[in-house]
Design a protein around this motif. Structure first.
Motif, PDB file in Angstrom:
ATOM      1  N   SER A   1     -14.564 -75.877 -72.581  1.00  0.00           N
ATOM      2  CA  SER A   1     -13.420 -76.783 -72.623  1.00  0.00           C
ATOM      3  C   SER A   1     -13.013 -77.235 -71.222  1.00  0.00           C
ATOM      4  O   SER A   1     -13.354 -76.596 -70.220  1.00  0.00           O
ATOM      5  CB  SER A   1     -12.242 -76.101 -73.329  1.00  0.00           C
TER       6      SER A   1
ATOM      7  N   LYS B   1      -3.533 -82.188 -77.718  1.00  0.00           N
ATOM      8  CA  LYS B   1      -2.437 -82.638 -76.851  1.00  0.00           C
ATOM      9  C   LYS B   1      -1.264 -81.711 -77.093  1.00  0.00           C
ATOM     10  O   LYS B   1      -0.827 -81.582 -78.247  1.00  0.00           O
ATOM     11  CB  LYS B   1      -2.085 -84.083 -77.199  1.00  0.00           C
TER      12      LYS B   1
ATOM     13  N   ARG C   1      -3.015 -80.920 -66.994  1.00  0.00           N
ATOM     14  CA  ARG C   1      -1.607 -81.144 -67.343  1.00  0.00           C
ATOM     15  C   ARG C   1      -1.005 -82.138 -66.356  1.00  0.00           C
ATOM     16  O   ARG C   1      -1.240 -82.031 -65.142  1.00  0.00           O
ATOM     17  CB  ARG C   1      -0.836 -79.811 -67.262  1.00  0.00           C
TER      18      ARG C   1
ATOM     19  N   THR D   1      -6.351 -80.505 -73.726  1.00  0.00           N
ATOM     20  CA  THR D   1      -7.567 -79.695 -73.686  1.00  0.00           C
ATOM     21  C   THR D   1      -8.617 -80.382 -74.532  1.00  0.00           C
ATOM     22  O   THR D   1      -8.325 -80.798 -75.656  1.00  0.00           O
ATOM     23  CB  THR D   1      -7.318 -78.269 -74.226  1.00  0.00           C
TER      24      THR D   1
ATOM     25  N   ASP E   1     -10.340 -78.533 -63.128  1.00  0.00           N
ATOM     26  CA  ASP E   1     -10.239 -78.084 -64.516  1.00  0.00           C
ATOM     27  C   ASP E   1      -9.126 -77.045 -64.613  1.00  0.00           C
ATOM     28  O   ASP E   1      -9.070 -76.100 -63.819  1.00  0.00           O
ATOM     29  CB  ASP E   1     -11.599 -77.475 -64.928  1.00  0.00           C
TER      30      ASP E   1
ATOM     31  N   SER F   1      -9.401 -78.763 -69.314  1.00  0.00           N
ATOM     32  CA  SER F   1      -7.990 -79.046 -69.562  1.00  0.00           C
ATOM     33  C   SER F   1      -7.282 -79.539 -68.305  1.00  0.00           C
ATOM     34  O   SER F   1      -7.755 -79.335 -67.184  1.00  0.00           O
ATOM     35  CB  SER F   1      -7.286 -77.834 -70.165  1.00  0.00           C
TER      36      SER F   1
ATOM     37  N   ARG G   1     -12.227 -79.597 -76.172  1.00  0.00           N
ATOM     38  CA  ARG G   1     -13.196 -78.545 -76.469  1.00  0.00           C
ATOM     39  C   ARG G   1     -14.438 -79.201 -77.037  1.00  0.00           C
ATOM     40  O   ARG G   1     -14.342 -79.957 -78.005  1.00  0.00           O
ATOM     41  CB  ARG G   1     -12.657 -77.584 -77.531  1.00  0.00           C
TER      42      ARG G   1
END
Ligand code: OOG
Ligand code: MG
Length: 262
Positions: A256, A189, A260, A248, A92, A258, A250
């Motif tokens: 949340s 996004k 990348r 991300t 995460d 996230s 939520r």
């Protein structure tokens, strides 16, 4: 069942090679138009056996195509089931190497972890809730091993339902503290809200997807073992990913998650 053991093994090896080499295939029903569900799950089982033999650990189970948004997007009408691997886990808030995949997509999901074995047939929502230890938000990374996501239901089952990775995290909660179906969810996004939904998009209640999984496994005399991590299926449509994209998810009450792509 329409295929013999040798063909099942050959198709499983082909799909595994496509994953390993990031070289997509044409969907297998082009060559075997009569392929049925039993064939497709037999191919998926052969992939799982080959991974286990190579030292991979099965890290969880998944249901897919459990929401209208997903079924509409993929032009199918029925849920599918697959497995998650240890090497598919990403942290995460961490980076995910884009080149690990052919054409990744991501989707927001509710996951749950059980403390009691679940057994079909006849497994229902209340039994799943009684067996649930906690729920948490998750993002699934999908990567079809078929060219341009061109697949049908049986081809995608054979391809372990496009499973490629997952991130879980957020704030795990006890299921009896939540009204799970009405939890709202936002997908961002690159800092922009791109999807909004509620958890009820998954079969009215994400736990219903776990009951379906237990009933599906019962046909092969299998159960969902205690302590399983289960992804219940994309709540929103899957989003395509470009290198550098950050996402991300939520979820109300659940924090949340996230990631990348780098
Ligand atoms: C099939 C896998 C679907 C979900 O949560 O709906 C899935 C696909 O769309 O490639 O995992
Ligand atoms: Mg999914």
């Amino acid at each position: 069942m329409t295929l013999d053991q040798a063909t099942i093994a050959r198709l499983a090896a082909r799909l595994e090679a496509a994953e390993r080499n990031r070289q997509p295939l044409v969907k297998i029903t082009d060559e075997f138009p009569q392929l049925d569900y039993d064939d497709a799950y037999a191919i998926q089982d052969a992939i799982r056996a080959s991974k286990l033999a190579a030292g991979v650990r099965i890290a969880g189970l998944k249901a897919g195509l459990t929401s209208q948004a997903k079924m509409r997007q993929m032009h199918v009408t029925e849920p599918v089931f697959g497995f998650l691997t240890d090497y598919g886990a990403y942290a995460d808030g961490g980076d995910v190497p884009f080149e690990q995949f052919i054409a990744p997509r991501i989707e927001a999901e509710i996951a749950l972890v059980t403390h009691t074995e679940l057994k079909g047939p006849g497994c229902h929502l209340a039994q799943v809730l009684a067996a649930t230890d906690f729920v948490l938000p998750a993002v699934e990374i999908l990567d079809s091993r078929y060219e341009n996501f061109k697949f049908d239901l049986v081809s995608v089952v054979a391809d372990n339902t496009s499973a490629a990775g997952y991130v879980c995290g957020g704030r795990p909660r006890l299921v009896d503290e939540l009204d799970l179906p009405t939890l709202g969810l936002v997908v961002e996004k690159n800092g922009q809200v791109v999807e909004t939904a509620a958890a009820a998009a998954v079969l009215g209640h994400p736990a219903a997807s776990v009951a379906m999984l237990a009933n599906h496994l019962a046909r092969q005399c299998q159960t969902i073992p205690a302590g399983s991590f289960i992804m219940t299926g994309g709540i929103t449509a899957a989003l395509s990913v470009a290198r550098g994209d950050a996402f991300t998810v939520r979820v109300q009450e659940l924090g949340s998650v996230s990631l990348r792509f780098v």
